[in-house]
Design a protein around this motif. Sequence first.
Motif, PDB file in Angstrom:
ATOM      1  N   GLN A 199      38.009  36.470  79.265  1.00 18.94           N
ATOM      2  CA  GLN A 199      38.146  36.441  77.812  1.00 18.94           C
ATOM      3  C   GLN A 199      38.295  35.004  77.356  1.00 18.94           C
ATOM      4  O   GLN A 199      38.906  34.172  78.034  1.00 18.94           O
ATOM      5  CB  GLN A 199      39.347  37.266  77.337  1.00 18.94           C
ATOM      6  CG  GLN A 199      39.449  37.381  75.815  1.00 18.94           C
ATOM      7  CD  GLN A 199      40.493  38.402  75.371  1.00 18.94           C
ATOM      8  OE1 GLN A 199      41.051  39.139  76.193  1.00 18.94           O
ATOM      9  NE2 GLN A 199      40.754  38.472  74.081  1.00 18.94           N
ATOM     10  N   GLU A 239      44.555  35.019  69.895  1.00 15.39           N
ATOM     11  CA  GLU A 239      43.682  36.097  70.360  1.00 15.39           C
ATOM     12  C   GLU A 239      43.985  36.459  71.808  1.00 15.39           C
ATOM     13  O   GLU A 239      43.953  37.638  72.186  1.00 15.39           O
ATOM     14  CB  GLU A 239      42.216  35.680  70.202  1.00 15.39           C
ATOM     15  CG  GLU A 239      41.757  35.667  68.748  1.00 15.39           C
ATOM     16  CD  GLU A 239      40.385  35.032  68.568  1.00 15.39           C
ATOM     17  OE1 GLU A 239      39.750  35.306  67.516  1.00 15.39           O
ATOM     18  OE2 GLU A 239      39.949  34.266  69.453  1.00 15.39           O
ATOM     19  N   ARG A 242      46.936  35.877  73.358  1.00 14.04           N
ATOM     20  CA  ARG A 242      48.284  36.476  73.365  1.00 14.04           C
ATOM     21  C   ARG A 242      48.228  37.963  73.009  1.00 14.04           C
ATOM     22  O   ARG A 242      48.982  38.781  73.541  1.00 14.04           O
ATOM     23  CB  ARG A 242      49.187  35.780  72.341  1.00 14.04           C
ATOM     24  CG  ARG A 242      49.791  34.465  72.765  1.00 14.04           C
ATOM     25  CD  ARG A 242      50.875  34.075  71.776  1.00 14.04           C
ATOM     26  NE  ARG A 242      51.370  32.739  71.964  1.00 14.04           N
ATOM     27  CZ  ARG A 242      51.008  31.688  71.221  1.00 14.04           C
ATOM     28  NH1 ARG A 242      50.134  31.840  70.241  1.00 14.04           N
ATOM     29  NH2 ARG A 242      51.521  30.498  71.455  1.00 14.04           N
ATOM     30  N   ASN A 243      47.361  38.297  72.051  1.00 14.59           N
ATOM     31  CA  ASN A 243      47.288  39.664  71.530  1.00 14.59           C
ATOM     32  C   ASN A 243      46.144  40.457  72.140  1.00 14.59           C
ATOM     33  O   ASN A 243      45.734  41.485  71.590  1.00 14.59           O
ATOM     34  CB  ASN A 243      47.144  39.632  70.007  1.00 14.59           C
ATOM     35  CG  ASN A 243      48.322  38.957  69.332  1.00 14.59           C
ATOM     36  OD1 ASN A 243      49.473  39.214  69.688  1.00 14.59           O
ATOM     37  ND2 ASN A 243      48.051  38.083  68.365  1.00 14.59           N
ATOM     38  N   SER A 244      45.635  39.992  73.269  1.00 14.36           N
ATOM     39  CA  SER A 244      44.504  40.652  73.910  1.00 14.36           C
ATOM     40  C   SER A 244      44.825  42.105  74.254  1.00 14.36           C
ATOM     41  O   SER A 244      45.941  42.443  74.641  1.00 14.36           O
ATOM     42  CB  SER A 244      44.121  39.899  75.188  1.00 14.36           C
ATOM     43  OG  SER A 244      43.107  40.600  75.894  1.00 14.36           O
ATOM     44  N   GLU A 245      43.790  42.942  74.156  1.00 13.42           N
ATOM     45  CA  GLU A 245      43.924  44.332  74.564  1.00 13.42           C
ATOM     46  C   GLU A 245      43.420  44.549  75.983  1.00 13.42           C
ATOM     47  O   GLU A 245      43.509  45.657  76.514  1.00 13.42           O
ATOM     48  CB  GLU A 245      43.156  45.234  73.593  1.00 13.42           C
ATOM     49  CG  GLU A 245      43.722  45.193  72.175  1.00 13.42           C
ATOM     50  CD  GLU A 245      43.001  46.143  71.237  1.00 13.42           C
ATOM     51  OE1 GLU A 245      42.048  46.829  71.694  1.00 13.42           O
ATOM     52  OE2 GLU A 245      43.379  46.203  70.055  1.00 13.42           O
ATOM     53  N   ASN A 246      42.885  43.488  76.600  1.00 13.69           N
ATOM     54  CA  ASN A 246      42.414  43.608  77.971  1.00 13.69           C
ATOM     55  C   ASN A 246      43.617  43.754  78.903  1.00 13.69           C
ATOM     56  O   ASN A 246      44.538  42.928  78.870  1.00 13.69           O
ATOM     57  CB  ASN A 246      41.597  42.372  78.349  1.00 13.69           C
ATOM     58  CG  ASN A 246      40.958  42.491  79.713  1.00 13.69           C
ATOM     59  OD1 ASN A 246      41.645  42.518  80.723  1.00 13.69           O
ATOM     60  ND2 ASN A 246      39.633  42.544  79.752  1.00 13.69           N
ATOM     61  N   PRO A 247      43.646  44.767  79.748  1.00 13.83           N
ATOM     62  CA  PRO A 247      44.838  45.004  80.581  1.00 13.83           C
ATOM     63  C   PRO A 247      45.135  43.880  81.562  1.00 13.83           C
ATOM     64  O   PRO A 247      46.305  43.593  81.840  1.00 13.83           O
ATOM     65  CB  PRO A 247      44.512  46.313  81.312  1.00 13.83           C
ATOM     66  CG  PRO A 247      43.018  46.433  81.258  1.00 13.83           C
ATOM     67  CD  PRO A 247      42.612  45.807  79.962  1.00 13.83           C
ATOM     68  N   ARG A 298      46.654  40.957  79.537  1.00 11.03           N
ATOM     69  CA  ARG A 298      48.012  41.305  79.116  1.00 11.03           C
ATOM     70  C   ARG A 298      48.984  41.232  80.291  1.00 11.03           C
ATOM     71  O   ARG A 298      50.096  40.712  80.154  1.00 11.03           O
ATOM     72  CB  ARG A 298      48.026  42.713  78.505  1.00 11.03           C
ATOM     73  CG  ARG A 298      47.276  42.812  77.173  1.00 11.03           C
ATOM     74  CD  ARG A 298      47.257  44.250  76.671  1.00 11.03           C
ATOM     75  NE  ARG A 298      48.588  44.691  76.318  1.00 11.03           N
ATOM     76  CZ  ARG A 298      49.138  44.516  75.119  1.00 11.03           C
ATOM     77  NH1 ARG A 298      48.459  43.894  74.171  1.00 11.03           N
ATOM     78  NH2 ARG A 298      50.339  44.948  74.863  1.00 11.03           N
ATOM     79  N   GLN A 299      48.575  41.736  81.444  1.00 11.44           N
ATOM     80  CA  GLN A 299      49.477  41.711  82.594  1.00 11.44           C
ATOM     81  C   GLN A 299      49.694  40.298  83.112  1.00 11.44           C
ATOM     82  O   GLN A 299      50.793  39.947  83.530  1.00 11.44           O
ATOM     83  CB  GLN A 299      48.921  42.608  83.710  1.00 11.44           C
ATOM     84  CG  GLN A 299      49.032  44.087  83.379  1.00 11.44           C
ATOM     85  CD  GLN A 299      48.628  44.958  84.543  1.00 11.44           C
ATOM     86  OE1 GLN A 299      49.076  44.735  85.667  1.00 11.44           O
ATOM     87  NE2 GLN A 299      47.792  45.951  84.290  1.00 11.44           N
ATOM     88  N   SER A 355      52.120  38.549  80.808  1.00 13.13           N
ATOM     89  CA  SER A 355      53.485  39.082  80.924  1.00 13.13           C
ATOM     90  C   SER A 355      54.106  38.782  82.280  1.00 13.13           C
ATOM     91  O   SER A 355      55.288  39.035  82.503  1.00 13.13           O
ATOM     92  CB  SER A 355      53.472  40.600  80.700  1.00 13.13           C
ATOM     93  OG  SER A 355      52.829  41.268  81.778  1.00 13.13           O
TER      94      SER A 355
END
Length: 250
Positions: free
Chosen positions: A218, A224, A226-231, A234-235, A238
């Motif tokens: 990505q 964008e 930070r707020n990604s919907e890609n798992p 996101r992992q 985090s």
Amino acid sequence: MIRLENLHKSFGSQKVLNGLDLDVPKGAITAVIGPSGEGKSVMLKHMIGLLSPDTGDVLVDGSSIAGLTRYQMNRVRQRFAMVFQNAALFDSMTVFENVAFPLEEKTGLSKAEIASRVETALLEVGLKNVNHKYPDELSGGMKKRVGLARALLLEPEIVLFDEPTTGLDPVIRRAIHELIMQTQRKFGFTAVIVSHDIPDIFDVADHVAMLYHGRILQFGTPDEIRNSENPVVRQFISGSLDGPINIGVA
């Protein structure tokens, strides 16, 4: 400014880059993040021509650098500077000699002009009274500053940073990030930073690319990403990406 097109690179049986595509915007800071061992440093070495792709292309201002002669490649590299994670200073040289080295090697400037430029470069990165010190007399943060001063001395158009804050404590790490931002805004060079500093790097970069399994998973603004919907993204952000996830990138 820099465009990577469908890069593939393997070392023996190990595939490192697997169809990597990336456009690096001119005059901005682009951070490349991702788990260790995903090929971020290998990608940087392709940008500056230290490695050649097995297939694919690297373009600088629309011109391919693949297949250039050594002379032609050296001309292209004059537009680049690289800051390594260990600063790559010569232990047997003083700070002054380390910073002056590219001017002595690549220009015909007088000793007085070189001395003036070195002093200015060191001041730009917040260093005073260190000219006669040797690298082993410097803190980790000071070494990074010396490396940056040396990189900026020839006024490059493009600066590549390979994990420039590795091994630094949080306070010094933030100071180095601030320094990179300040110098980039002042001189306007195009910057690419390979970094594991999450979330700090989001405060530094104009654009962020996540490299995973040899491809850019990505690309976007810090918000964008930070707020990604890609798992996977996101992992990773985090801190819980501890194993591969099957997302069709192999």
